[in-house]
Design a protein around this motif. Sequence first.
Motif, PDB file in Angstrom:
ATOM      1  N   PRO A  34       0.836  -1.208   0.000  1.00 58.91           N
ATOM      2  CA  PRO A  34       0.000   0.000   0.000  1.00 58.91           C
ATOM      3  C   PRO A  34       0.869   1.255   0.000  1.00 58.91           C
ATOM      4  CG  PRO A  34       0.042  -0.991   2.187  1.00 58.91           C
ATOM      5  CD  PRO A  34       0.735  -1.963   1.269  1.00 58.91           C
ATOM      6  N   VAL A  35       0.337   2.319  -0.556  1.00 52.75           N
ATOM      7  CA  VAL A  35       1.065   3.586  -0.640  1.00 52.75           C
ATOM      8  C   VAL A  35       0.729   4.450   0.574  1.00 52.75           C
ATOM      9  CG1 VAL A  35       1.332   5.723  -1.967  1.00 52.75           C
ATOM     10  CG2 VAL A  35       1.134   3.524  -3.152  1.00 52.75           C
ATOM     11  N   LEU A  36       1.767   4.962   1.202  1.00 47.82           N
ATOM     12  CA  LEU A  36       1.601   5.919   2.298  1.00 47.82           C
ATOM     13  C   LEU A  36       1.428   7.311   1.708  1.00 47.82           C
ATOM     14  CD1 LEU A  36       1.826   6.606   5.407  1.00 47.82           C
ATOM     15  CD2 LEU A  36       4.279   6.955   4.962  1.00 47.82           C
ATOM     16  N   ALA A  37       0.376   8.009   2.093  1.00 45.86           N
ATOM     17  CA  ALA A  37       0.136   9.355   1.576  1.00 45.86           C
ATOM     18  C   ALA A  37       1.211  10.318   2.073  1.00 45.86           C
ATOM     19  CB  ALA A  37      -1.248   9.844   2.002  1.00 45.86           C
ATOM     20  N   GLY A  38       1.413  11.399   1.345  1.00 45.43           N
ATOM     21  CA  GLY A  38       2.356  12.422   1.766  1.00 45.43           C
ATOM     22  C   GLY A  38       2.011  12.985   3.132  1.00 45.43           C
ATOM     23  N   PHE A  39       2.999  13.528   3.818  1.00 42.95           N
ATOM     24  CA  PHE A  39       2.783  14.020   5.180  1.00 42.95           C
ATOM     25  C   PHE A  39       3.803  15.109   5.502  1.00 42.95           C
ATOM     26  CE2 PHE A  39       5.750  10.515   5.368  1.00 42.95           C
ATOM     27  CZ  PHE A  39       6.733  10.936   6.252  1.00 42.95           C
ATOM     28  N   ALA A  40       3.541  15.832   6.580  1.00 38.77           N
ATOM     29  CA  ALA A  40       4.463  16.858   7.073  1.00 38.77           C
ATOM     30  C   ALA A  40       5.100  16.378   8.367  1.00 38.77           C
ATOM     31  CB  ALA A  40       3.719  18.167   7.312  1.00 38.77           C
ATOM     32  N   ALA A  41       6.360  16.757   8.576  1.00 37.09           N
ATOM     33  CA  ALA A  41       7.093  16.364   9.775  1.00 37.09           C
ATOM     34  C   ALA A  41       7.978  17.537  10.209  1.00 37.09           C
ATOM     35  CB  ALA A  41       7.912  15.110   9.509  1.00 37.09           C
ATOM     36  N   ARG A  42       8.858  17.266  11.161  1.00 31.03           N
ATOM     37  CA  ARG A  42       9.681  18.320  11.737  1.00 31.03           C
ATOM     38  C   ARG A  42      11.065  17.742  12.046  1.00 31.03           C
ATOM     39  NH1 ARG A  42       8.735  22.912  15.164  1.00 31.03           N
ATOM     40  NH2 ARG A  42      10.166  23.046  16.956  1.00 31.03           N
ATOM     41  N   ALA A  43      12.086  18.567  11.897  1.00 37.09           N
ATOM     42  CA  ALA A  43      13.451  18.163  12.248  1.00 37.09           C
ATOM     43  C   ALA A  43      14.102  19.301  13.027  1.00 37.09           C
ATOM     44  CB  ALA A  43      14.252  17.850  10.995  1.00 37.09           C
ATOM     45  N   GLU A  44      14.841  18.920  14.057  1.00 38.45           N
ATOM     46  CA  GLU A  44      15.508  19.955  14.849  1.00 38.45           C
ATOM     47  C   GLU A  44      16.897  19.545  15.327  1.00 38.45           C
ATOM     48  OE1 GLU A  44      13.224  19.317  19.087  1.00 38.45           O
ATOM     49  OE2 GLU A  44      12.321  20.675  17.627  1.00 38.45           O
ATOM     50  N   ARG A  45      17.424  18.456  14.761  1.00 40.14           N
ATOM     51  CA  ARG A  45      18.818  18.136  15.058  1.00 40.14           C
ATOM     52  C   ARG A  45      19.413  17.254  13.972  1.00 40.14           C
ATOM     53  NH1 ARG A  45      19.436  14.003  20.168  1.00 40.14           N
ATOM     54  NH2 ARG A  45      18.394  12.182  19.271  1.00 40.14           N
ATOM     55  N   LEU A  46      20.748  17.291  13.897  1.00 38.85           N
ATOM     56  CA  LEU A  46      21.520  16.459  12.988  1.00 38.85           C
ATOM     57  C   LEU A  46      22.183  15.339  13.771  1.00 38.85           C
ATOM     58  CD1 LEU A  46      23.189  19.273  10.879  1.00 38.85           C
ATOM     59  CD2 LEU A  46      21.855  17.403   9.897  1.00 38.85           C
ATOM     60  N   VAL A  47      22.233  14.143  13.159  1.00 40.63           N
ATOM     61  CA  VAL A  47      22.848  12.990  13.794  1.00 40.63           C
ATOM     62  C   VAL A  47      23.832  12.357  12.818  1.00 40.63           C
ATOM     63  CG1 VAL A  47      20.883  12.531  15.300  1.00 40.63           C
ATOM     64  CG2 VAL A  47      20.950  11.493  13.021  1.00 40.63           C
ATOM     65  N   LEU A  48      24.710  11.513  13.340  1.00 44.23           N
ATOM     66  CA  LEU A  48      25.658  10.792  12.501  1.00 44.23           C
ATOM     67  C   LEU A  48      25.083   9.440  12.106  1.00 44.23           C
ATOM     68  CD1 LEU A  48      29.148  11.429  14.161  1.00 44.23           C
ATOM     69  CD2 LEU A  48      28.155  12.507  12.137  1.00 44.23           C
ATOM     70  N   LEU A  49      25.357   9.043  10.861  1.00 41.45           N
ATOM     71  CA  LEU A  49      24.870   7.773  10.329  1.00 41.45           C
ATOM     72  C   LEU A  49      26.035   7.027   9.699  1.00 41.45           C
ATOM     73  CD1 LEU A  49      21.916   9.398   8.360  1.00 41.45           C
ATOM     74  CD2 LEU A  49      21.708   8.292  10.584  1.00 41.45           C
ATOM     75  N   GLY A  50      25.821   5.745   9.428  1.00 37.21           N
ATOM     76  CA  GLY A  50      26.818   4.964   8.700  1.00 37.21           C
ATOM     77  C   GLY A  50      28.176   4.958   9.364  1.00 37.21           C
ATOM     78  N   GLY A  51      28.176   4.795  10.693  1.00 35.57           N
ATOM     79  CA  GLY A  51      29.453   4.758  11.396  1.00 35.57           C
ATOM     80  C   GLY A  51      30.150   6.099  11.463  1.00 35.57           C
ATOM     81  N   GLY A  52      29.382   7.174  11.287  1.00 34.41           N
ATOM     82  CA  GLY A  52      29.952   8.510  11.402  1.00 34.41           C
ATOM     83  C   GLY A  52      30.358   9.138  10.095  1.00 34.41           C
ATOM     84  N   ARG A  53      30.069   8.472   8.969  1.00 32.09           N
ATOM     85  CA  ARG A  53      30.491   9.000   7.664  1.00 32.09           C
ATOM     86  C   ARG A  53      29.455   9.912   7.014  1.00 32.09           C
ATOM     87  NH1 ARG A  53      31.452   3.586   7.456  1.00 32.09           N
ATOM     88  NH2 ARG A  53      29.727   3.274   5.986  1.00 32.09           N
ATOM     89  N   VAL A  54      28.222   9.899   7.544  1.00 27.89           N
ATOM     90  CA  VAL A  54      27.131  10.649   6.921  1.00 27.89           C
ATOM     91  C   VAL A  54      26.390  11.431   7.990  1.00 27.89           C
ATOM     92  CG1 VAL A  54      25.009  10.474   5.562  1.00 27.89           C
ATOM     93  CG2 VAL A  54      26.870   8.867   5.148  1.00 27.89           C
TER      94      VAL A  54
END
Length: 212
Positions: free
Chosen positions: A81-101
């Motif tokens: 099934p397709v999830l309809a578009g939505f609005a969200a919020r971001a307020e911080r940056l995190v490290l991913l992929g062992g710190g490379r991203v």
Amino acid sequence: MHSAPRITVEVPVLRVGSGAGDYEALGNYVDALRRPQGLHLTLLHIGVLADFARDIADWTKGSTTAGNAAGTTVAWLEGLPVLAGFAARAERLVLLGGGRVSGLEVEVPQHVRDYQVSLVKALHELLDALLVDNVDDFILSSQALGFRYPRWTPHIAVGRPKSRDRGPWDIEPVAVEFGPSRIRNRQFLPALDAGGGCRDQDLGLPGAGGGQ
């Protein structure tokens, strides 16, 4: 490194903040900021289809062939099934992929989390149908699926971290608008044969390795 495209279920980012400047401001924290047109949030990672199919064939000791595993998976993906578009919020940056991203950690609505949980449940059902035993062990060991963490953290990869610190870093809160869910690299999924499987050559597998 794989040249074959990775298959995911994702939602595309339509807008970060109220204008281009809000996204570009992340350059204060991130090097090589990614183009906003390609940003997305991954809901479920399947990986390279041929690798996923081969993992299943190996795990089931051939009871399910790679060709049949791929065909069933393609049909399953097309039926999600397709999830309809939505609005969200971001307020911080995190490290991913062992710190490379660097990634924007996104506070998504509860119904989006529920949808992602439903995808994982559907993945379990798919693997059951493909005769995979000890499904949880398979999911954690499959190189294609690449599950590393038991808990899903909604995020948008945006570039390389400027700092060697581990973070996270608080940023000015921004609204994020997402479009409907889609299958990334859907155009590269192989066609199904009359029996509902995929030919080995369509998967890039050796002739005797998988399908019938």
